[in-house]
Structures are given as structure tokens and as C-alpha cells.
Design a protein around this motif. Sequence first.
Motif, PDB file in Angstrom:
ATOM      1  N   GLY A 152      71.508 -41.212   2.532  1.00 51.49           N
ATOM      2  CA  GLY A 152      71.956 -39.884   2.337  1.00 51.49           C
ATOM      3  C   GLY A 152      73.144 -39.260   2.956  1.00 51.49           C
ATOM      4  O   GLY A 152      73.212 -39.282   4.360  1.00 51.49           O
ATOM      5  N   THR A 153      74.015 -38.660   2.365  1.00 48.64           N
ATOM      6  CA  THR A 153      75.286 -37.941   2.961  1.00 48.64           C
ATOM      7  C   THR A 153      74.715 -36.836   3.909  1.00 48.64           C
ATOM      8  O   THR A 153      75.438 -36.598   4.763  1.00 48.64           O
ATOM      9  CB  THR A 153      76.147 -37.692   1.966  1.00 48.64           C
ATOM     10  N   GLN A 154      73.644 -36.264   3.469  1.00 48.08           N
ATOM     11  CA  GLN A 154      73.434 -35.271   4.240  1.00 48.08           C
ATOM     12  C   GLN A 154      72.962 -35.395   5.938  1.00 48.08           C
ATOM     13  O   GLN A 154      73.074 -34.575   6.748  1.00 48.08           O
ATOM     14  CB  GLN A 154      71.895 -34.436   3.567  1.00 48.08           C
ATOM     15  N   PRO A 158      79.248 -33.378   9.288  1.00 43.10           N
ATOM     16  CA  PRO A 158      80.107 -33.250  10.607  1.00 43.10           C
ATOM     17  C   PRO A 158      79.543 -32.201  11.166  1.00 43.10           C
ATOM     18  O   PRO A 158      79.877 -32.070  12.587  1.00 43.10           O
ATOM     19  CB  PRO A 158      81.459 -32.946   9.798  1.00 43.10           C
ATOM     20  N   GLU A 159      79.147 -31.224  10.646  1.00 45.31           N
ATOM     21  CA  GLU A 159      78.065 -30.035  11.473  1.00 45.31           C
ATOM     22  C   GLU A 159      76.794 -30.183  11.672  1.00 45.31           C
ATOM     23  O   GLU A 159      76.182 -30.557  10.675  1.00 45.31           O
ATOM     24  CB  GLU A 159      78.753 -28.894  10.925  1.00 45.31           C
ATOM     25  N   ALA A 160      76.051 -29.815  12.679  1.00 48.46           N
ATOM     26  CA  ALA A 160      74.691 -29.692  12.855  1.00 48.46           C
ATOM     27  C   ALA A 160      74.232 -28.936  12.001  1.00 48.46           C
ATOM     28  O   ALA A 160      74.280 -27.626  11.616  1.00 48.46           O
ATOM     29  CB  ALA A 160      74.569 -29.200  14.274  1.00 48.46           C
ATOM     30  N   ASN A 161      73.078 -29.539  11.355  1.00 43.66           N
ATOM     31  CA  ASN A 161      72.469 -28.734  10.241  1.00 43.66           C
ATOM     32  C   ASN A 161      71.048 -29.251  10.423  1.00 43.66           C
ATOM     33  O   ASN A 161      70.680 -29.922  11.217  1.00 43.66           O
ATOM     34  CB  ASN A 161      72.753 -28.929   8.828  1.00 43.66           C
ATOM     35  N   GLN A 162      70.047 -28.924   9.429  1.00 48.73           N
ATOM     36  CA  GLN A 162      68.738 -29.305   9.366  1.00 48.73           C
ATOM     37  C   GLN A 162      68.436 -30.814   9.230  1.00 48.73           C
ATOM     38  O   GLN A 162      67.605 -31.464   9.700  1.00 48.73           O
ATOM     39  CB  GLN A 162      68.081 -28.237   8.215  1.00 48.73           C
ATOM     40  N   TYR A 163      69.206 -31.142   8.392  1.00 49.22           N
ATOM     41  CA  TYR A 163      69.246 -32.832   8.027  1.00 49.22           C
ATOM     42  C   TYR A 163      69.561 -33.658   9.347  1.00 49.22           C
ATOM     43  O   TYR A 163      68.964 -34.342   9.633  1.00 49.22           O
ATOM     44  CB  TYR A 163      69.998 -33.149   6.774  1.00 49.22           C
ATOM     45  N   ALA A 166      66.815 -33.291  11.643  1.00 44.20           N
ATOM     46  CA  ALA A 166      65.741 -34.036  11.257  1.00 44.20           C
ATOM     47  C   ALA A 166      65.922 -35.669  11.622  1.00 44.20           C
ATOM     48  O   ALA A 166      64.925 -36.345  12.058  1.00 44.20           O
ATOM     49  CB  ALA A 166      65.382 -33.907   9.671  1.00 44.20           C
ATOM     50  N   LYS A 167      66.888 -36.076  11.421  1.00 42.19           N
ATOM     51  CA  LYS A 167      67.286 -37.464  11.692  1.00 42.19           C
ATOM     52  C   LYS A 167      67.498 -37.650  13.249  1.00 42.19           C
ATOM     53  O   LYS A 167      67.107 -38.597  13.831  1.00 42.19           O
ATOM     54  CB  LYS A 167      68.984 -37.919  11.298  1.00 42.19           C
ATOM     55  N   SER A 168      67.810 -36.798  14.186  1.00 46.50           N
ATOM     56  CA  SER A 168      67.708 -36.952  15.378  1.00 46.50           C
ATOM     57  C   SER A 168      66.245 -36.883  15.995  1.00 46.50           C
ATOM     58  O   SER A 168      65.909 -37.681  16.982  1.00 46.50           O
ATOM     59  CB  SER A 168      68.424 -35.727  16.071  1.00 46.50           C
ATOM     60  N   LEU A 169      65.309 -35.961  15.519  1.00 46.25           N
ATOM     61  CA  LEU A 169      63.975 -35.939  15.995  1.00 46.25           C
ATOM     62  C   LEU A 169      63.239 -36.922  15.560  1.00 46.25           C
ATOM     63  O   LEU A 169      62.430 -37.801  16.467  1.00 46.25           O
ATOM     64  CB  LEU A 169      63.540 -34.689  15.238  1.00 46.25           C
ATOM     65  N   LEU A 170      63.447 -37.567  14.211  1.00 45.34           N
ATOM     66  CA  LEU A 170      62.755 -38.821  13.727  1.00 45.34           C
ATOM     67  C   LEU A 170      63.272 -39.955  14.455  1.00 45.34           C
ATOM     68  O   LEU A 170      62.243 -40.833  14.618  1.00 45.34           O
ATOM     69  CB  LEU A 170      62.944 -39.026  12.136  1.00 45.34           C
ATOM     70  N   THR A 171      64.192 -40.160  14.774  1.00 45.74           N
ATOM     71  CA  THR A 171      64.845 -41.279  15.484  1.00 45.74           C
ATOM     72  C   THR A 171      64.111 -41.257  16.899  1.00 45.74           C
ATOM     73  O   THR A 171      63.841 -42.348  17.356  1.00 45.74           O
ATOM     74  CB  THR A 171      66.570 -41.032  15.729  1.00 45.74           C
ATOM     75  N   LEU A 191      60.943 -48.459   8.488  1.00 46.14           N
ATOM     76  CA  LEU A 191      60.596 -46.948   8.179  1.00 46.14           C
ATOM     77  C   LEU A 191      61.982 -46.538   7.599  1.00 46.14           C
ATOM     78  O   LEU A 191      62.955 -46.471   7.879  1.00 46.14           O
ATOM     79  CB  LEU A 191      60.386 -45.984   9.244  1.00 46.14           C
ATOM     80  N   SER A 192      61.799 -45.954   6.279  1.00 48.11           N
ATOM     81  CA  SER A 192      62.969 -45.702   5.578  1.00 48.11           C
ATOM     82  C   SER A 192      63.006 -44.099   5.353  1.00 48.11           C
ATOM     83  O   SER A 192      61.754 -43.601   4.742  1.00 48.11           O
ATOM     84  CB  SER A 192      63.042 -46.301   4.225  1.00 48.11           C
ATOM     85  N   PHE A 193      63.925 -43.174   5.414  1.00 42.46           N
ATOM     86  CA  PHE A 193      64.054 -41.962   5.143  1.00 42.46           C
ATOM     87  C   PHE A 193      65.293 -41.866   4.186  1.00 42.46           C
ATOM     88  O   PHE A 193      66.475 -41.864   4.534  1.00 42.46           O
ATOM     89  CB  PHE A 193      64.323 -40.856   6.453  1.00 42.46           C
ATOM     90  N   ALA A 194      65.049 -41.149   2.923  1.00 40.54           N
ATOM     91  CA  ALA A 194      66.114 -41.098   2.038  1.00 40.54           C
ATOM     92  C   ALA A 194      65.983 -39.510   1.687  1.00 40.54           C
ATOM     93  O   ALA A 194      65.281 -38.811   1.670  1.00 40.54           O
ATOM     94  CB  ALA A 194      65.857 -41.851   0.814  1.00 40.54           C
ATOM     95  N   VAL A 195      67.435 -39.029   1.363  1.00 44.32           N
ATOM     96  CA  VAL A 195      67.546 -37.816   0.914  1.00 44.32           C
ATOM     97  C   VAL A 195      68.193 -37.585  -0.348  1.00 44.32           C
ATOM     98  O   VAL A 195      69.386 -38.432  -0.769  1.00 44.32           O
ATOM     99  CB  VAL A 195      68.295 -36.788   1.882  1.00 44.32           C
TER     100      VAL A 195
END
Length: 332
Positions: A152-154, A158-163, A166-171, A191-195
Motif C-alpha cells: 500500500g502506498t499509504q 514521505p511524511e509521518a501519518n497514521q499509516y 501503524a507500520k512502525s508499531l506493527l513491525t 503476516l500480511s498487512f494491506a491498505v
Amino acid sequence: MNVEAKYLSQTHPRTARSKRALAKREPLIRENNKTVLFLRGTSCSSLVQETLSDFHSLKRPYCVRFSKKNDIHPFQDASSLEFFSRKNDASLLFFGSHSKKRPHCLTLMRCFGGQLLDMLEVYIEKDTARSLSQFRDEKCKVGVKPLLAFSGTQFEGPEANQYTLAKSLLTDFFRGGEMQTVDVEGLQLLLSFAVGEADEDKRPAKIHMRSWKIITRRSGQKMPRIELKEMGPRIDFILGRSRMAETSVWKEAMKKPKGVEAKPKKNVETDIVGDKIGRIHLGNQNLTGLQTRKMKGLKRSPGIDIRDGIAADDASIASEAEEGVTKRQRIA
């Protein structure tokens, strides 16, 4: 006054046992496996409890789970969570709750230095959720290191957002410890995470989590044949509230201590794949003594000068021309 207050706030051990306990909590150059703490609020739905149990099964043995209810509201007061984090030496927390305003809610939290660093709130979609027990197939072994896939592109903003949070926390939650070597038989969980795309109502896109068991089959070659089989849990997350880390604290948390990174070697690099590439510098080459290819036709006979050879060639050419003229006259 500030120095005195700082001195009084520090814990000074009085016995050898407490000294060893404090020594274990000191920062390390190479961190051990992060422990995840699972706990619930005063009201928690059965769906959230099943999800906490499934995540606890995936994270074993590097996790701790509380079964009692806790009157905690993470976004209002996180002092109790910070106390539990320090007491259990757990820098990652999973908090489950349920209310009419925020149904089937999970809060992912991360701590640094005993203080809350950042957190993210997600809601579980009840209609599409399936627990680990609803899949009857064989599950992976305990303590395996999972493969993580984010599509997912989200996630790559380039800037920090909720997605990106989420990727940083799940990793951080599922990556486990660092390993020098990898056994193919130990790769059993993906484990697959898709947006997806945003809805027509401009609601934020959901995060689809899928868990697959990796099965290796014989292929008749050196590399085995890979098959994927869904083993659960299957969850769709809807993003809620979030709290980003402060810039100064995040910069302090991302610092690497001395001795972790290997000293760079001169003219030696490593590419993306991991292959080592070296650069060699050569001096000026002396080509005077270079051995060239010898040809028999260009070899000179001993005792013959080059000029004599050229004159003889010219005389032979002239004689051949005269013979050609006399032949033409006879024919005429």
C-alpha cells in the motif's frame, strides 16, 4: 535544586539483589527481544479478548498477559501503563477495550525509557473478523520469527501519518529478535498487512491483516516448493486516534550507541542484496615489455635489411608489369 531533585528521584539499591535487578534494566548496546504486555480495560468485548489471545499466541514466549480488569484510559492518563511497563520490562503494550463510542478497540503503545513514546488506536471490524481457532488447519510452532509484508502506498508516505505509525508499531510488535542465520524450515509464518483505497465517504482506508502458514514441499531441485495456507487470525482494522512521539524524544530513541555499527573498510561496499563489492586501484602500467602476438608472415629473415626487401619487392612488381605488356603485344 534541580540537581538535588534529580539525585533524589534516582533509585539507589540497598542490597545485592536489588542491585542485580537494576542492572538488568539498564540500557544495553545490543537489545534483547522486546516483551509485549497484553492487558484489558474494565469493559472488553469477547471479540477483543479473542484478538488479544490470538496475538498472545503469535508472540509467545516474549509476552506477558494480564487477565484482570484495569480502569485505564491511555489517552487521558498513561501513568499506570508506564508503571506496568517498567515493572514487567515490557516496552510494547496491547490494550483492549470496548465502548459504545469506540467499539472493539485496540490501543498499540510503545515506551522508551519507562515513558510512553507513541500510541495508535484501531477498531476491529466485527463482520469480517475471524479468530485463530476458527481455522482448523495446523498452526505454526511457538517462537517462530514471522515474515512481514506491507502493501500500500499509504505505508510509504514521505511524511509521518497514521499509516506510517501503524507500520512502525506493527513491525516493532512482530519482528522478534535479530538473527545472524536463517533456516528455511524455521520460516513458517507470514503476516500480511494491506491498505486499500479510501471509501466514497472519505473514510480512512482499512488495514487488512492476514496470517499465512508457509509450507515447504519437495520440488526435485535444491530449493523447495512454497505453498501458503491461511491459518488466522483474519482482521480488518479501522484507524482511530493517535499520538505521535515528540521530535526530541524520538531523536533520542533513534540514537545508535557506539560499537553497534561495524567500522567501514576502505574501498569495500555492500549492495542492497548483501553482496560485498571491492574497489582495486592500480598504478601506471609499463607497456614497454608487453609481449604481443607473433605472426609468422611478419617475421624478418636474418641478414636482410628492410630497405633491400622493399627494393626487391619494387623490382618484382616492375618485371611483372613488363611481362604483361609483352603478352598483350603478341596477342595483338
